[in-house]
Design an enzyme around this catalytic site. Sequence first.
Site, PDB file in Angstrom:
ATOM      1  N   ARG A  20     -10.407 -20.122 -25.795  1.00 25.64           N
ATOM      2  CA  ARG A  20     -11.049 -19.182 -26.726  1.00 25.64           C
ATOM      3  C   ARG A  20     -11.552 -19.999 -27.904  1.00 25.64           C
ATOM      4  NH1 ARG A  20      -6.693 -14.696 -27.902  1.00 25.64           N
ATOM      5  NH2 ARG A  20      -5.497 -16.571 -28.357  1.00 25.64           N
ATOM      6  N   ASP A  22     -13.619 -21.591 -31.115  1.00 25.03           N
ATOM      7  CA  ASP A  22     -14.089 -21.059 -32.389  1.00 25.03           C
ATOM      8  C   ASP A  22     -15.574 -20.715 -32.285  1.00 25.03           C
ATOM      9  OD1 ASP A  22     -11.567 -21.825 -33.146  1.00 25.03           O
ATOM     10  OD2 ASP A  22     -12.210 -23.554 -34.326  1.00 25.03           O
ATOM     11  N   ARG A 167     -11.178 -29.282 -35.227  1.00 24.11           N
ATOM     12  CA  ARG A 167     -12.059 -29.516 -36.377  1.00 24.11           C
ATOM     13  C   ARG A 167     -11.281 -30.023 -37.585  1.00 24.11           C
ATOM     14  NH1 ARG A 167     -15.169 -24.788 -38.037  1.00 24.11           N
ATOM     15  NH2 ARG A 167     -13.663 -23.394 -37.084  1.00 24.11           N
TER      16      ARG A 167
END
Length: 234
Positions: A20, A22, A167
């Site tokens: 899933r 971002d 990230r």
Amino acid sequence: MQRVLGHLFREPVQIQCAGRTDAGVHARGQVAHMDVASWPNGVDAGRINRAMPDDIRVIAIEQVSPEFDARFGAIWRRYTYRVNDDPRGPDPLHRHFILAHHRPVDLGAMNAAAQALLGEHDFAPFCKQREFATTIRTLQRLDWHRDEAGTAVMTVQADAFCHSMVRSLVGAMLPVGEGRRPVGWPGEVLAQGGKDSGVTVMPAFPLVLEEVGYPPEEQWAARQHETRSLRTLD
């Protein structure tokens, strides 16, 4: 995608993806499963793709047993993140997939910093918290190299990732590569267990889900059970 497939299969369809990701993240190797009562004649990857928007393509379709679960059955996910540190910037044709970073980075320093992050840890300092969800993950690979165009490419692989984790790892690596932080700093952030204002959550668009791995079929059910269990550090 669910609406299109529901129309083709003439029944409501629920898709379960392996990752899933971002919002804004790309996927080259996404895996998904769905449960259907039957497979209509004439429905194949080509017909599905003709009904899909241009940014989605089905590469292969395979019938599997009910014990397969694209999300909970996976044993690893591999992502890449691309950074261009050339002062001229990235190739404009690739600008939607590469971060323009206007300071040179030392990949050797970033690779050295990555060593402290490998293995099973609580990655809460690098994750966006979700209620009742664990942030314990096993980081199997984290390294940087330059491709033929000179772009810095981070490859990261883990059994799973929590929200914004990759990230944030990039955001912890780049200050080391620039020389603004010591090599040991990302490991210190991990060890302290709390958020550090020095860690920036980097943009999503250079992040790509490249591949998802699964165990042999006879281990599918056991892997699902293991993944669904709440993890703790011993």
